[in-house]
Design an enzyme around this catalytic site. Sequence first.
Site, PDB file in Angstrom:
ATOM      1  N   LYS C  76       0.861  -1.176   0.000  1.00  0.00           N
ATOM      2  CA  LYS C  76       0.000   0.000   0.000  1.00  0.00           C
ATOM      3  C   LYS C  76       0.903   1.234   0.000  1.00  0.00           C
ATOM      4  O   LYS C  76       1.928   1.259   0.682  1.00  0.00           O
ATOM      5  CB  LYS C  76      -0.882  -0.017   1.248  1.00  0.00           C
ATOM      6  N   SER C 151      -9.661   1.981   3.057  1.00  0.00           N
ATOM      7  CA  SER C 151      -8.815   2.762   2.190  1.00  0.00           C
ATOM      8  C   SER C 151      -7.782   1.954   1.418  1.00  0.00           C
ATOM      9  O   SER C 151      -7.203   2.463   0.460  1.00  0.00           O
ATOM     10  CB  SER C 151      -8.083   3.808   3.037  1.00  0.00           C
ATOM     11  N   SER C 175      -9.945  -0.482   7.153  1.00  0.00           N
ATOM     12  CA  SER C 175      -9.357  -0.278   5.828  1.00  0.00           C
ATOM     13  C   SER C 175      -8.657  -1.493   5.219  1.00  0.00           C
ATOM     14  O   SER C 175      -8.265  -1.450   4.062  1.00  0.00           O
ATOM     15  CB  SER C 175      -8.363   0.889   5.862  1.00  0.00           C
TER      16      SER C 175
END
Lengths: 489, 95, 498
Positions: C76, C151, C175
């Site tokens: 990420k 997210s 997330s």
Amino acid sequence: MSRNDWEVVIGLEVHAQLTTASKIFSGASTAFGAEPNRQACAVDLALPGVLPVLNRGAVERAIRFGLAIGATVAPRSVFARKNYFYPDLPKGYQISQFELPVVQGGTITIRVGEGEKSYEKRVNLTRAHLEEDAGKSLHEDFHGMSGIDLNRAGTPLLEIVSEPDMRSSAEAVAYARALHALVRWIEICDGNMQEGSFRCDANVSVRRPGAPLGTRREIKNLNSFRFLQQAIDYEVQWQIDTLEDGGTIRQATVLFDPDTGETRVMRTKEDAHDYRYFPDPDLLPLEIPAEWLERVAGEMPELPAAMRQRFIDEFALSDYDAATLTASREMAAYFQSTVDAAGMALAKPCANWVMGDLAARLNKAGLEIADAPVGPQQLARLVTRIADNTLSNNIGKKVFEALWNGDGGPSADAVDTIIETQGLKQVTDSGAIESIIDEVIAANQKSVEEFRSGKEKAFNAIVGQVMKASRGKANPAQVNEILRRKLGG
Amino acid sequence: MSLSNEQVLRVASLARIELTAGEAGDTLAKLNGILGLIEQMQAIDTSGVAPMSHPQELSQRLREDAVTEPDRRDDYQKTAPAVENGLYLVPKVIE
Amino acid sequence: MIHASLTELRAALDTQRISSVELATLFLDRIERHDPALNAFITVDRERALAEAANADARIATGESGPLTGIPLAHKDVFCTEGVLTTCGSKMLSNFVSPYDAHVVSRLKAAGAVTLGKTNMDEFAMGSSNENSHYGPVRNPWDPARVPGGSSGGSAAAVAARLVPMATGTDTGGSVRQPAALCGVTGIKPTYGVVSRYGMIAYASSLDQGGAFGATAADCGMLLNAMSGFDPRDSTSLDRPAEDVLREARREAGTTGPLAGLRIGLPREFFAEGMADDVRAATEAALTHYRSLGAQTVEVTLPNARLAIPAYYVIAMAEASSNLSRFDGVRYGHRAEHYADLDDLYRKSRAEGFGAEVKRRILVGTYVLSHGYYDAYYLQAQKLRRLIAEDFRSAFDQCDVIAGPTSPTTAWAIGAKTDDPVQMYLSDIYTIAVNLAGLPALSHPCGFGADGLPVGLQLIGNYFSEARLLNVAHRYQQSTDWHLQRPALAGEESGSAR
């Protein structure tokens, strides 16, 4: 109305940089004077993703301070974020302590003024907390821009906050000096005010005696005791003038300009920051177990107040002497070593030498006591030689000067070497003194007549001649005694 | 509890975020929606409850006082918008 | 190879049926082909990846390989990667090449995993749909018109589309779990403090926790084993002995059923109104299956769970408002081109560098911390946080794990909630209480909803029960095939992975 109708109220906030090798929340060096930003690591620069970890050394220094002032060292304290934007504050917040500081309360006893009019006073401390220093903005012109150096960012600070207990600039300076001596004594701060290691903010207000506290103004960043005094004196007079002219004081932060000797407003309460304090979620509560406190207590040096009392009790020194000798840890250590070598019975002459000739000579040479060319062992031997009548006090001063110049080498034996090689040994043989006196009487009949006709002054002239004839080595007490006998006075 | 336009501008100023006049209205409406959601908390009596700042209620670990960070100024300043003589440049700081 | 488990990839690499370079090339080619439609990646660094793969091959050849050596990975873009663009999904950091590696990145490098690139995300990890990225929304591989969740939507979508076999994520309020559910993969968030936050760009420090995405619980466990561990640079990192979170899953199943004796708690509040019918049906079916594996279900209660959303948003926004103050255009990041003075530089750089949702959260966070409001908001939220943590404590007296839906609905259409932040926040209803308490939780696929979109089941465990959670999910996956279903990408058939 005069100034005497007003009471001055002063509280001090002192930022002392702690003597750790590394920063409070990072492993970067705290050494002073590096090239810009070469000691600013990822944490100090607040790069994305970095995190703080607390330096044990900084905490230990806070503990030392807390123990030294008899404060409560909080078993649990909390770090908070103080949020504001400034280019020397890379994270946009300063990590500090807000609601739960590590040191709570405590007192410092100060002596204000000198000599007979001096007095003692206890100043209460509110708190002392750990926080990080900011970087520096350099204002020399980079095409209309300022340059930011973050080497100082993250240097550990102990912010020491007093109660508003001081009533004059003299008291404020005495407190600041006592605090300065203490933090150096317990070796938590180097006290270098020029480099910003010890910085004072003064909260000043005035009121009619007995009235509630007046509105205060805070004078920021005073980096010498002289400026502290000047700034407070100016501020007090300004506040009194303002009030007596029918004006009001608005709460404000002001700066002192050493060039003009005036203070000027930096910001008022209306544009004061809203710091949005909250506990720093990157740090957990700081816990200081009792065992840690005990260990640090066991490692503490004897503190100035205790040492001062001991000098009075053990060495029968006056309060003034004891206070002077414990003004700095170096001086106290020097004195203690001197007495250790000379013996307790000679404590008073040791004190006189340290506070008198040595202090004056250091002052003249611009040296610190730790760098004195005459060591405590040497001074002790000198004091001993005076006490055992090997030297007169006056010749002692000659020997001291010779020691200062390095004659005879660094050991205590240098004293005896100097006495020997320069032939300074005091003459105490009554027969020898008597024959010198006889010669002097014979050669100075005029003075003898004058003395016998009642002129006491003439006696001193004859003594002077005797001392001169002995090249200063005759024991003055013996000279006096024998001469008086011979002259039948 | 809802915010006034003035309060939004004050908060934006504290946070150093420029809000144009056009944005302010929409921002105000959305912030008030969020605050409405947040207000639900006030219904609960939490007297006597200690605040919880961390999932693990442990104490701070301490780092030994040692210099561990080398000088990496050149690496760190590669990402800087404006530097000169090793300094970060900003518009004149007036104090 | 594309659909192989990590264990299978390990075996293939160790027996040299495939090299790490070949494997990396296979996935890089897939990214090249499919990512333009999905937008799951912000950065793909083929050259660097192939160099890492070559190193891994050398290690494998000398017999020095660990469990992940030579296996492709995506991070990420919240994790700092030295020498590689690290944007956090923001224009603010669109030019930020990190000068250092996050702890997680260092660990995975040391393990020999091969980083293919950095995945798209909601800006500064603020979002539940991945529509808040400066780099555009990520598309759900099951339906490109839908969101992947957020997210960590890029990581979830990349694993779901098998552009990479495993990916890191972070979970502040769901997330990892929520995009895992919406994309039909498995995702775990461990106990707060298990994965170091050093180098993980902070959103809300007391809630942020790194996590792992994989096709299966076993794959997640392998990645989590490599990611987690004590880090002295993070004061909140837990100094505990290393543990193998797959130790329970490796054990032989007992004769009375693989999950005999397991008590699964069902919070009454999670099964009340608000859950979509298709999600409810899939969840109930999963619970039925769990009972068939020997588990028993018991009702538990989390009475303060409904306050988790407001408490969470107050704490997260307050912490975020402060954490994001460092982005000021001075030392790195976006700096406005025109400004009148210092304050103007700050205001414009931040107004231009941050997106709308980030700005909203900073403003609300600033407000709740500002003078006169602290007690009513931040302090009250911290008190509710304790009540919520205590609810879980009581619940775990009656059960071993808690189960329920991960998200109240399946993936929604892109744009459906962007104008209504509050509706967006409410989609986190089942996940955020876990972050407030700091507990471990995972989401695993448990069926499909009305539109053929994946449904995830959330399993929440007590502190440090990662091994148990992964074991429970693993037993489920051994006897079901939801986790093997794969979406149809352009030019490919949908169907089962094996």
